[in-house]
Design an enzyme around this catalytic site. Structure first.
Site, PDB file in Angstrom:
ATOM      1  N   GLN A 144      11.972  54.856  28.147  1.00 42.28           N
ATOM      2  CA  GLN A 144      13.259  54.894  28.004  1.00 42.28           C
ATOM      3  C   GLN A 144      13.469  55.816  26.543  1.00 42.28           C
ATOM      4  O   GLN A 144      14.556  56.283  26.522  1.00 42.28           O
ATOM      5  CB  GLN A 144      14.107  53.522  27.991  1.00 42.28           C
ATOM      6  CG  GLN A 144      14.030  53.036  29.453  1.00 42.28           C
ATOM      7  CD  GLN A 144      14.979  51.693  29.306  1.00 42.28           C
ATOM      8  OE1 GLN A 144      14.601  50.796  29.201  1.00 42.28           O
ATOM      9  NE2 GLN A 144      16.255  51.937  29.790  1.00 42.28           N
ATOM     10  N   CYS A 181      21.367  49.202  33.462  1.00 44.50           N
ATOM     11  CA  CYS A 181      20.003  49.885  32.612  1.00 44.50           C
ATOM     12  C   CYS A 181      20.698  50.709  31.746  1.00 44.50           C
ATOM     13  O   CYS A 181      21.602  51.444  32.018  1.00 44.50           O
ATOM     14  CB  CYS A 181      19.075  50.587  33.860  1.00 44.50           C
ATOM     15  SG  CYS A 181      17.688  51.303  32.866  1.00 44.50           S
ATOM     16  N   LEU A 182      20.136  50.681  30.423  1.00 45.34           N
ATOM     17  CA  LEU A 182      20.540  51.747  29.458  1.00 45.34           C
ATOM     18  C   LEU A 182      20.286  52.952  29.587  1.00 45.34           C
ATOM     19  O   LEU A 182      21.036  54.083  29.276  1.00 45.34           O
ATOM     20  CB  LEU A 182      19.711  51.275  28.259  1.00 45.34           C
ATOM     21  CG  LEU A 182      20.274  49.838  27.435  1.00 45.34           C
ATOM     22  CD1 LEU A 182      19.335  49.635  26.163  1.00 45.34           C
ATOM     23  CD2 LEU A 182      21.814  49.817  27.037  1.00 45.34           C
ATOM     24  N   HIS A 216       9.804  49.556  34.576  1.00 52.54           N
ATOM     25  CA  HIS A 216       9.974  50.769  33.738  1.00 52.54           C
ATOM     26  C   HIS A 216       8.625  51.184  33.346  1.00 52.54           C
ATOM     27  O   HIS A 216       8.378  52.562  33.404  1.00 52.54           O
ATOM     28  CB  HIS A 216      10.903  50.509  32.635  1.00 52.54           C
ATOM     29  CG  HIS A 216      12.209  50.569  32.626  1.00 52.54           C
ATOM     30  ND1 HIS A 216      12.867  52.013  33.130  1.00 52.54           N
ATOM     31  CD2 HIS A 216      13.426  49.916  32.458  1.00 52.54           C
ATOM     32  CE1 HIS A 216      14.239  51.696  33.183  1.00 52.54           C
ATOM     33  NE2 HIS A 216      14.485  50.546  32.595  1.00 52.54           N
ATOM     34  N   GLY A 261      17.160  44.756  26.838  1.00 52.31           N
ATOM     35  CA  GLY A 261      15.829  45.095  26.900  1.00 52.31           C
ATOM     36  C   GLY A 261      15.739  46.706  26.851  1.00 52.31           C
ATOM     37  O   GLY A 261      16.597  47.313  27.351  1.00 52.31           O
ATOM     38  N   HIS A 275      12.470  43.614  35.132  1.00 52.49           N
ATOM     39  CA  HIS A 275      13.120  44.950  34.927  1.00 52.49           C
ATOM     40  C   HIS A 275      12.297  45.783  34.041  1.00 52.49           C
ATOM     41  O   HIS A 275      12.082  47.249  34.555  1.00 52.49           O
ATOM     42  CB  HIS A 275      14.729  44.586  34.509  1.00 52.49           C
ATOM     43  CG  HIS A 275      15.442  45.996  34.221  1.00 52.49           C
ATOM     44  ND1 HIS A 275      16.467  46.330  34.808  1.00 52.49           N
ATOM     45  CD2 HIS A 275      15.215  46.929  33.266  1.00 52.49           C
ATOM     46  CE1 HIS A 275      16.874  47.295  34.581  1.00 52.49           C
ATOM     47  NE2 HIS A 275      16.398  47.949  33.659  1.00 52.49           N
ATOM     48  N   GLU A 276      11.985  45.440  32.933  1.00 56.16           N
ATOM     49  CA  GLU A 276      11.317  46.180  31.861  1.00 56.16           C
ATOM     50  C   GLU A 276       9.903  46.728  32.518  1.00 56.16           C
ATOM     51  O   GLU A 276       9.488  47.798  32.104  1.00 56.16           O
ATOM     52  CB  GLU A 276      11.314  45.525  30.633  1.00 56.16           C
ATOM     53  CG  GLU A 276      12.539  45.139  30.053  1.00 56.16           C
ATOM     54  CD  GLU A 276      13.732  46.287  29.935  1.00 56.16           C
ATOM     55  OE1 GLU A 276      13.219  47.603  29.836  1.00 56.16           O
ATOM     56  OE2 GLU A 276      14.837  46.143  30.119  1.00 56.16           O
TER      57      GLU A 276
HETATM   58 ZN    ZN Z   1      16.351  49.560  32.340  1.00 51.87          ZN
END
Ligand code: ZN
Length: 167
Positions: free
Chosen positions: A51, A91-92, A137, A46, A133-134
């Site tokens: 991000q 998380c990226l 963000h 995701g 999660h997304e």
């Molecule tokens: Zn993340």
């Protein structure tokens, strides 16, 4: 399509407010395509717009085994949450760190697609986790914010050390 730079914690853009998408033209489609490519390149499941430095309410997700089913959620809203499950997340934007937090097991999400058409998704399992999660963000919230204070302090110490070592 082009890769976008993934912003890394504690980049301020990850904490900023995002705006609803109102323009469903080619620019939006390019951003969505770029985000999908960036997510696959980073082996993520995701990626949310902040991000990659875009303060818009949208996210791309692919929780399929083959990595060939991209889902796009624009202006998503969680309208229903059910149950509670432990969730081990990474998380990226926080590479190399994973920890377990608590999430709802089932969620209902209302969103629109890249053409502005509304749809509803009811999800469980990894997709439910990923959506929470997304969408977090999009409100400037990171999964580490759901850790206990003790664990979060430990994370911050570890992260600082890691940043200094790689500086
Ligand atoms: Zn993340």
């Amino acid at each position: 399509m082009a890769l976008r730079e993934i912003r890394i914690y504690p980049d301020e853009v990850l904490r900023q407010e995002t705006k609803p998408v109102e323009d469903f033209s080619k620019d939006l489609h390019t951003l969505l395509d770029d985000m999908a490519e960036t997510m696959y390149e980073a082996n993520g499941v995701g990626l949310a717009a902040p991000q990659v430095g875009e303060l818009l309410r949208l996210t791309v997700i692919d929780v399929s085994d083959e990595g060939d089913t991209i889902l796009e959620f624009i202006n998503p809203v969680i309208t229903k949450k059910d149950g509670k499950v432990p969730s081990e997340e990474g998380c990226l934007s926080i590479p190399g760190y994973r920890d377990t937090i608590s999430r709802a097991g089932i969620v209902t999400v209302e969103a629109v697609n890249r053409h502005g058409e509304p749809f509803v998704t009811e999800a469980d399992g990894l997709l439910a986790i990923c959506l929470q999660h997304e969408i977090d963000h999009l409100d400037g919230v990171l999964f580490i914010d759901h850790l206990s204070r003790l664990k979060r302090d430990a994370f911050k110490k570890k992260w600082r050390k890691q940043m200094l070592e790689h500086a």
